[in-house]
Design a protein around this motif. Structure first.
Motif, mmCIF file in Angstrom:
data_model
loop_
_atom_site.group_PDB
_atom_site.id
_atom_site.type_symbol
_atom_site.label_atom_id
_atom_site.label_comp_id
_atom_site.label_asym_id
_atom_site.label_seq_id
_atom_site.Cartn_x
_atom_site.Cartn_y
_atom_site.Cartn_z
ATOM 1 N N GLN A 1 0.834 -1.207 0.000
ATOM 2 C CA GLN A 1 0.000 0.000 0.000
ATOM 3 C C GLN A 1 0.868 1.255 0.000
ATOM 4 O OE1 GLN A 1 -2.909 0.183 3.136
ATOM 5 N NE2 GLN A 1 -3.245 2.372 2.835
ATOM 6 N N LYS A 2 0.490 2.222 -0.833
ATOM 7 C CA LYS A 2 1.200 3.505 -0.879
ATOM 8 C C LYS A 2 0.462 4.535 -0.038
ATOM 9 C CE LYS A 2 3.556 3.251 -5.354
ATOM 10 N NZ LYS A 2 3.748 3.932 -6.659
ATOM 11 N N SER A 3 1.251 5.433 0.554
ATOM 12 C CA SER A 3 0.647 6.544 1.289
ATOM 13 C C SER A 3 0.649 7.792 0.413
ATOM 14 C CB SER A 3 1.424 6.815 2.582
ATOM 15 O OG SER A 3 2.773 7.151 2.276
ATOM 16 N N PHE A 4 -0.155 8.779 0.806
ATOM 17 C CA PHE A 4 -0.249 10.045 0.084
ATOM 18 C C PHE A 4 0.214 11.155 1.021
ATOM 19 C CE2 PHE A 4 -2.670 7.386 -2.577
ATOM 20 C CZ PHE A 4 -3.005 8.026 -3.752
ATOM 21 N N SER A 5 1.041 12.058 0.520
ATOM 22 C CA SER A 5 1.491 13.181 1.355
ATOM 23 C C SER A 5 0.320 14.110 1.645
ATOM 24 C CB SER A 5 2.603 13.953 0.647
ATOM 25 O OG SER A 5 2.077 14.700 -0.453
ATOM 26 N N GLU A 6 0.465 14.907 2.714
ATOM 27 C CA GLU A 6 -0.603 15.848 3.094
ATOM 28 C C GLU A 6 -0.877 16.846 1.972
ATOM 29 O OE1 GLU A 6 -0.213 17.756 6.831
ATOM 30 O OE2 GLU A 6 0.209 15.894 7.926
ATOM 31 N N LYS A 7 0.191 17.310 1.325
ATOM 32 C CA LYS A 7 0.014 18.280 0.235
ATOM 33 C C LYS A 7 -0.689 17.642 -0.963
ATOM 34 C CE LYS A 7 3.754 21.503 1.287
ATOM 35 N NZ LYS A 7 4.998 22.155 0.788
ATOM 36 N N ALA A 8 -0.396 16.356 -1.214
ATOM 37 C CA ALA A 8 -1.064 15.648 -2.310
ATOM 38 C C ALA A 8 -2.559 15.547 -2.027
ATOM 39 C CB ALA A 8 -0.463 14.256 -2.488
ATOM 40 N N LEU B 1 1.606 5.102 -11.066
ATOM 41 C CA LEU B 1 2.609 5.966 -11.682
ATOM 42 C C LEU B 1 3.418 6.809 -10.692
ATOM 43 C CD1 LEU B 1 0.472 7.273 -14.701
ATOM 44 C CD2 LEU B 1 2.099 5.360 -14.676
ATOM 45 N N GLY B 2 2.899 6.996 -9.472
ATOM 46 C CA GLY B 2 3.563 7.873 -8.510
ATOM 47 C C GLY B 2 4.726 7.214 -7.795
ATOM 48 N N GLY B 3 5.368 7.993 -6.923
ATOM 49 C CA GLY B 3 6.514 7.486 -6.163
ATOM 50 C C GLY B 3 6.076 6.609 -4.998
ATOM 51 N N LYS B 4 7.057 6.261 -4.123
ATOM 52 C CA LYS B 4 6.746 5.399 -2.973
ATOM 53 C C LYS B 4 5.710 6.063 -2.079
ATOM 54 C CE LYS B 4 11.089 2.838 -2.774
ATOM 55 N NZ LYS B 4 12.281 2.484 -1.949
ATOM 56 N N GLU B 5 5.836 7.358 -1.910
ATOM 57 C CA GLU B 5 4.766 8.149 -1.297
ATOM 58 C C GLU B 5 4.268 9.094 -2.379
ATOM 59 O OE1 GLU B 5 4.247 10.501 2.789
ATOM 60 O OE2 GLU B 5 5.426 11.643 1.319
ATOM 61 N N VAL B 6 2.969 9.062 -2.648
ATOM 62 C CA VAL B 6 2.418 9.913 -3.704
ATOM 63 C C VAL B 6 2.530 11.371 -3.262
ATOM 64 C CG1 VAL B 6 0.370 10.489 -5.048
ATOM 65 C CG2 VAL B 6 0.856 8.092 -4.476
ATOM 66 N N SER B 7 3.200 12.171 -4.071
ATOM 67 C CA SER B 7 3.510 13.559 -3.705
ATOM 68 C C SER B 7 2.597 14.550 -4.435
ATOM 69 C CB SER B 7 4.965 13.874 -4.059
ATOM 70 O OG SER B 7 5.129 13.837 -5.480
ATOM 71 N N GLU B 8 2.719 15.803 -4.034
ATOM 72 C CA GLU B 8 1.986 16.885 -4.704
ATOM 73 C C GLU B 8 2.390 16.952 -6.177
ATOM 74 O OE1 GLU B 8 1.130 21.677 -4.062
ATOM 75 O OE2 GLU B 8 2.912 20.736 -3.181
ATOM 76 N N GLU B 9 3.687 16.751 -6.437
ATOM 77 C CA GLU B 9 4.164 16.793 -7.832
ATOM 78 C C GLU B 9 3.570 15.637 -8.641
ATOM 79 O OE1 GLU B 9 5.880 19.142 -9.399
ATOM 80 O OE2 GLU B 9 5.577 20.211 -7.491
ATOM 81 N N ASP B 10 3.430 14.454 -8.013
ATOM 82 C CA ASP B 10 2.794 13.325 -8.701
ATOM 83 C C ASP B 10 1.365 13.675 -9.094
ATOM 84 O OD1 ASP B 10 4.978 11.576 -8.537
ATOM 85 O OD2 ASP B 10 4.402 10.887 -6.536
ATOM 86 N N VAL B 11 0.668 14.329 -8.186
ATOM 87 C CA VAL B 11 -0.720 14.708 -8.453
ATOM 88 C C VAL B 11 -0.775 15.690 -9.620
ATOM 89 C CG1 VAL B 11 -2.795 15.847 -7.538
ATOM 90 C CG2 VAL B 11 -1.475 14.268 -6.090
ATOM 91 N N LYS B 12 0.117 16.672 -9.609
ATOM 92 C CA LYS B 12 0.131 17.666 -10.700
ATOM 93 C C LYS B 12 0.460 17.004 -12.032
ATOM 94 C CE LYS B 12 1.483 21.622 -7.826
ATOM 95 N NZ LYS B 12 2.601 22.563 -7.511
ATOM 96 N N LEU B 13 1.345 16.003 -11.980
ATOM 97 C CA LEU B 13 1.831 15.371 -13.193
ATOM 98 C C LEU B 13 0.838 14.359 -13.757
ATOM 99 C CD1 LEU B 13 4.272 15.251 -15.100
ATOM 100 C CD2 LEU B 13 5.220 13.423 -13.632
#
Length: 387
Positions: A338-345, A371-383
């Motif tokens: 399971q992947k986690s999501f950052s607060e900003k994401a 497609l995202g990183g180990k923790e889904v980041s704000e940049e992953d969301v934008k991308l």
């Protein structure tokens, strides 16, 4: 091909039954047993869709066979074969779980109709068993917003009753989820839940799908077939996207609600049904009534209780919980960690305009997990989830 076991000690009767069943359409796979003991052994070793069983036999009579078989494989339908002196016993076997009985010598039409109906019932029973196993795992109402709490409170009040419920809301909001919850929390929860997407069935086939048909009712009706209302007997039927149902089908549904009776297409025989009806639509049915596309009397029959499912944009506080829920579910389905999501994401996802509602959010979460990183980041969301 359906597999049928014939348990009959008279070889002449067995030959007649085998001949009749072998010549029906594409034929049935028929297995013979010359007495009750042989029949029970066959039932232990093989799976059958139907058993035809004589009542008077040496070694083990038909009543004993029926009782023993129901302990081994209770789902197998039995049709009892009775002589003229066995009619009272034949009727009694139905109380013990037999589907029906036929008299000797067997009438061709009566035999084939009874066999077809028994096989249809077995098929529906298997479908419903599989469906019920899926329901509890695949449907969960996630959210703590006041809008979702209000729906949960309404379900707690409505579910124990037999009141009809009309569920409204945009596509992707989770109307079918509400229907499943109403059923699961009702006294009918151990009985079938049958879902019909009225928008996905061609208008010329909707009546056959709902009410069944008899052989010859139309070109492709090669055998009798039970409909969804019969499949849902003692349980719940969910008519999703009912606003897309044809007016002729609406008239038949109205009759089913008024009289608790349906008739198969091509038949004038009434069949009693005990079904709770839940319906859903993304349309404004009052506007559809004004346009002559929906029956007002049916609307009032269905809308005893109204539940409106809110759009995701109207309950943004539930988005973090939904993301966590979908992340767990997707990881389980795909066999990955399971992947986690950052607060900003999460905050960025909360700010988006979710026109596709919860369904769209689920798709986006799956895309980000892949497609995202180990923790889904704000940049992953934008991308990967840009709106």
């Amino acid at each position: 091909m359906s597999k049928i076991l014939i348990i009959e000690d008279e070889s002449a009767i067995r030959r007649v039954l085998v001949k009749i069943l072998a010549e029906e359409n594409d034929g049935y796979n028929v297995v013979e047993a010359e007495d009750g003991l042989a029949g029970i052994e066959a039932i232990k070793k093989e799976d059958f869709d139907l058993v035809l069983c004589d009542i008077k036999m040496p070694k083990m009579d038909g009543v004993e066979v029926l009782e023993a078989a129901k302990k081994i494989k209770p789902e197998i339908p039995f049709i009892m074969i009775s002589g003229h002196g066995d009619l009272d016993t034949a009727v009694n076997t139905m109380r013990l779980g037999a589907y029906d009985y036929i008299s000797k010598p067997p009438d061709l039409n009566r035999l084939l109709t009874t066999v077809r109906n028994a096989l249809d019932r077995k098929e529906l029973a298997v479908e419903n068993k599989v469906l019920k196993k899926k329901i509890s795992k695949n449907y969960e109402m996630v959210g703590e917003s006041k809008e979702i709490d209000a729906i949960k409170d309404m379900i707690e009040k409505v579910a124990p009753t037999d009141a009809r419920v009309l569920i409204t809301g945009s596509n992707g909001t989770g109307k079918e989820l509400v229907a499943h919850w109403v059923h699961q929390k009702s006294p009918r929860s151990s009985s079938p839940f049958v879902e019909v997407n009225c928008a996905a069935i061609p208008s010329e086939l909707i009546e056959s799908e709902l009410f069944g048909h008899v052989k010859g009712a139309f070109t492709s009706a090669v055998k009798d077939r039970a409909g969804k209302f019969e499949a849902a007997n003692k349980g719940t039927i969910f008519l999703d996207e009912i606003g897309d149902m044809s007016l002729s089908a609406q008239a038949k549904v109205l009759r089913a609600l008024q009289e608790n009776k349906i008739s198969r297409v091509g038949s004038d025989k009434d069949i009693k049904v005990d079904v709770r009806v839940l319906a859903a639509t993304n349309k404004d049915l009052k506007k559809e009534i004004e346009a002559g596309k929906f029956r007002e009397d049916l609307y009032h029959r269905l809308a005893v209780i109204l539940i409106k499912v809110p759009a995701l944009n109207d309950r943004r506080d539930d988005i973090p919980l939904l993301i966590e829920h979908f992340a767990k579910k997707i990881a389980s389905e795909q066999g990955t960690g399971q992947k986690s999501f950052s607060e900003k994401a999460i905050e960025l996802l909360k700010s988006y305009d979710w026109t596709g509602n919860v369904r769209e959010l689920r798709n986006v979460v799956e895309r980000l997990i892949i497609l995202g990183g180990k923790e889904v980041s704000e940049e992953d969301v934008k991308l990967f989830a840009s709106k």
